[in-house]
Each structure stands twice: as C-alpha cells, then as structure tokens.
Scaffold this motif. Structure first.
Motif, short mmCIF file in Angstrom:
data_model
loop_
_atom_site.label_atom_id
_atom_site.label_comp_id
_atom_site.label_asym_id
_atom_site.label_seq_id
_atom_site.Cartn_x
_atom_site.Cartn_y
_atom_site.Cartn_z
N GLY A 126 5.63 -21.74 -18.56
CA GLY A 126 4.42 -21.28 -17.90
C GLY A 126 4.33 -21.69 -16.44
N ILE A 127 4.79 -22.88 -16.12
CA ILE A 127 4.76 -23.33 -14.73
C ILE A 127 5.66 -22.44 -13.88
CG2 ILE A 127 5.43 -25.21 -13.17
CD1 ILE A 127 4.50 -27.16 -15.33
N ASP A 128 6.87 -22.18 -14.36
CA ASP A 128 7.78 -21.30 -13.62
C ASP A 128 7.22 -19.88 -13.54
OD1 ASP A 128 10.50 -20.73 -12.46
OD2 ASP A 128 10.59 -19.40 -14.20
N PHE A 129 6.58 -19.43 -14.61
CA PHE A 129 5.96 -18.11 -14.68
C PHE A 129 4.91 -17.94 -13.58
CE2 PHE A 129 3.04 -15.16 -17.12
CZ PHE A 129 3.88 -14.06 -17.04
N ALA A 130 4.05 -18.96 -13.43
CA ALA A 130 2.98 -18.90 -12.43
C ALA A 130 3.53 -19.09 -11.01
CB ALA A 130 1.93 -19.97 -12.73
N GLN A 131 4.53 -19.97 -10.85
CA GLN A 131 5.10 -20.21 -9.52
C GLN A 131 5.78 -18.96 -8.97
OE1 GLN A 131 7.63 -23.64 -10.13
NE2 GLN A 131 6.04 -25.06 -9.43
N ARG A 132 6.52 -18.26 -9.81
CA ARG A 132 7.18 -17.04 -9.34
C ARG A 132 6.16 -15.98 -8.94
NH1 ARG A 132 9.53 -14.56 -13.22
NH2 ARG A 132 9.38 -16.04 -14.94
N SER A 133 5.08 -15.91 -9.69
CA SER A 133 4.02 -14.97 -9.35
C SER A 133 3.39 -15.32 -8.00
CB SER A 133 2.96 -14.96 -10.45
OG SER A 133 1.91 -14.08 -10.14
N TYR A 134 3.21 -16.61 -7.75
CA TYR A 134 2.60 -17.07 -6.49
C TYR A 134 3.54 -16.83 -5.30
CZ TYR A 134 0.53 -20.15 -3.00
OH TYR A 134 -0.01 -20.66 -1.85
N ARG A 135 4.83 -17.16 -5.49
CA ARG A 135 5.79 -17.00 -4.39
C ARG A 135 5.97 -15.55 -3.99
NH1 ARG A 135 8.89 -20.97 -7.33
NH2 ARG A 135 10.13 -19.25 -8.20
N THR A 136 5.93 -14.66 -4.95
CA THR A 136 6.13 -13.24 -4.66
C THR A 136 4.82 -12.52 -4.34
OG1 THR A 136 5.98 -12.69 -7.02
CG2 THR A 136 8.18 -13.14 -6.12
N ASN A 137 3.72 -13.27 -4.36
CA ASN A 137 2.40 -12.67 -4.11
C ASN A 137 2.19 -11.46 -5.03
OD1 ASN A 137 -0.12 -12.44 -2.89
ND2 ASN A 137 0.64 -11.08 -1.28
N GLU A 138 2.42 -11.67 -6.32
CA GLU A 138 2.37 -10.59 -7.29
C GLU A 138 0.98 -9.95 -7.35
OE1 GLU A 138 3.31 -9.80 -12.05
OE2 GLU A 138 3.25 -11.84 -11.22
N ILE A 139 0.98 -8.64 -7.43
CA ILE A 139 -0.27 -7.89 -7.55
C ILE A 139 -0.16 -6.94 -8.74
CG2 ILE A 139 -0.77 -8.02 -5.08
CD1 ILE A 139 0.21 -5.13 -4.83
N SER A 140 -1.23 -6.25 -9.02
CA SER A 140 -1.24 -5.31 -10.13
C SER A 140 -0.27 -4.16 -9.89
CB SER A 140 -2.65 -4.76 -10.33
OG SER A 140 -2.66 -3.69 -11.24
N ASN A 141 0.26 -3.62 -10.96
CA ASN A 141 1.12 -2.43 -10.85
C ASN A 141 0.32 -1.19 -10.46
OD1 ASN A 141 3.46 -3.84 -11.57
ND2 ASN A 141 3.06 -3.56 -13.76
N ALA A 142 -0.96 -1.21 -10.78
CA ALA A 142 -1.82 -0.08 -10.42
C ALA A 142 -2.14 -0.14 -8.93
CB ALA A 142 -3.12 -0.13 -11.23
N MET A 143 -2.18 1.00 -8.28
CA MET A 143 -2.43 1.06 -6.84
C MET A 143 -3.79 0.49 -6.48
SD MET A 143 -0.83 4.78 -5.81
CE MET A 143 -1.35 4.53 -4.11
N THR A 144 -4.76 0.65 -7.35
CA THR A 144 -6.12 0.16 -7.07
C THR A 144 -6.47 -1.05 -7.93
OG1 THR A 144 -7.03 1.73 -8.69
CG2 THR A 144 -6.93 2.44 -6.38
N GLY A 145 -5.43 -1.76 -8.41
CA GLY A 145 -5.66 -2.91 -9.28
C GLY A 145 -5.93 -4.19 -8.51
N LEU A 146 -6.01 -5.31 -9.23
CA LEU A 146 -6.32 -6.60 -8.64
C LEU A 146 -5.07 -7.23 -8.02
CD1 LEU A 146 -8.59 -8.07 -11.45
CD2 LEU A 146 -9.34 -7.16 -9.25
#
Length: 226
Positions: A126-146
């Motif tokens: 989970g820590i690696d899961f969240a860190q990768r999301s933070y480093r890549t500035n992950e956003i929603s796959n939907a164009m108008t998502g969060l």
C-alpha cells in the motif's frame, strides 16, 4: 499483565476514535449521492443545464467518483474499529461449540500468524501503491474526473496500520486472558467475548460434581470398613 491491558486499552481507544470519526463520512456520502441523483434528473428534463457552471465544473462524473472515494475511505478506516467491536464474520456454528480457552487460543494465534502477517504484506504494498500515485500525480481516467488520486490510495496503508493496531490490542487481551490472574482475566474476557456467567456456572458445576464424587468415595470407603 496490567501494563499489557493498559497498552491494549490505549491502542483500542485510538482505533475506535478513528473509526468513529470516519463514520461521519457517511453524511457527505449520502448528501453527494442525493445531489448526483437529483442533478441527473434535472439535466435529463432540462438539457440547457449542461451549460451551467455546476455541470461544467463539477458534473456527475466528479460526484460519482467522490461517492466511491468516500465509500472506500469509510470502509478502510472502519475495518480496525469493526474488528475491535467483534463485528466481522465468524463461523458461529463452530465457534460457539468451543470452550472459552480454545476460542481465546485460536483468536491469539490468528492475530499473530495471520492478521499481522497480512497487514505487513498489504502495508508494504500500500505504501508503494500510494507513493507511485503521488509521484506521477495520478488523476482520474475520465476527462472530467477527480485529480489527486494519491489521497484515496493513501487510505489503503492507513487501513492496515489501524487493523494491525487492533490485532495487537486483541492479542494482548488474549494473552492476559490465557495467562493472567483471575481478576485481570475477567476484565480482558469482556473483549474475548466469553460469557463469564456461563463459564463460572460450568466451573461451579464441575467443582460440585468433583466434590460429590469425593464424598461418595469416602462414604464407600467407610462402609467397607477396616
């Protein structure tokens, strides 16, 4: 043994406080669901609303994603609380037939061998899961998502920290129940979910039966005489 109970109480109080705080997420979750449903009905009956500020900047997509974000956070933050309240699923038809000490041993071994091990594996993931999301500035796959998807993904390692603290609290109480003095054993048994009235009744009946057997043996011995 008393210090173990104090540590268990402190861990339990912390997890319960987080769980009760997380339960309030149900309020905005219910509100967002209602807003989303009402808004889609309005837009369906009045397509002109698609040009409104609310539809362009928030819209149904963000609302729906926020629904599952809040639902996931509520679920993950309440797992440890639920375990402390013995709200998880058990095979009661089997468990109720076991003696109290056997139930306590199974719960203790389950905490040490399975729950804590599972929490360690999922916490590392989970820590690696969240860190990768933070480093890549992950956003929603939907164009108008969060955006900022790392926030909800951070709930995963936090969930297993809380569950591990709950398991430690439960394990400490079972240690006291199994190896502690009677007065502390009864206090810890309130969480072990042992019916002490039934247990005391069973112990008393066994003592009475043993006493009566001893009396009969003595009477038989006197009747035979020297």
């Amino acid at each position: 043994m008393l210090s173990l109970l104090k540590i268990s109480d402190a861990l339990s109080a912390f997890v319960v406080a987080i769980g009760r705080l997380a339960s309030w997420l149900f309020v905005p979750l219910a509100a967002i669901i209602m807003i989303d449903v009402v808004w889609r009905v309005w837009v369906g009956s009045n397509p002109a609303l698609t040009s409104s500020w609310f539809h362009r900047n928030i819209g149904s997509t963000k609302l729906q994603e926020m629904e599952w974000h809040l639902h996931a956070a509520l679920f993950l933050l309440a797992i440890g609380f639920t375990y402390l309240k013995d709200g998880h699923v058990r095979v009661e038809i089997v468990r109720e037939r076991m003696r109290p000490r056997l139930r306590a041993w199974i719960e203790l071994l389950g905490c040490l061998l399975f729950v804590l091990t599972y929490c360690y594996i999922l916490l590392d993931f989970g820590i690696d899961f969240a860190q990768r999301s933070y480093r890549t500035n992950e956003i929603s796959n939907a164009m108008t998502g969060l955006s900022e998807r790392w926030i909800i993904k951070s709930m995963l390692p936090l969930c297993f920290v809380l569950l591990a603290l709950s398991a430690i609290s439960v394990a400490l109480r079972h240690l006291v129940y199994l190896f502690g003095p009677p007065e502390l054993r009864r206090r810890s048994g309130q969480f072990v979910e042992v019916d002490h009235l039934a247990e005391m009744k069973q112990e008393t009946e066994e003592e009475i039966a043993a006493y009566q057997a001893a009396l009969r043996k003595n009477e038989t011995g006197r009747a035979k005489g020297p």
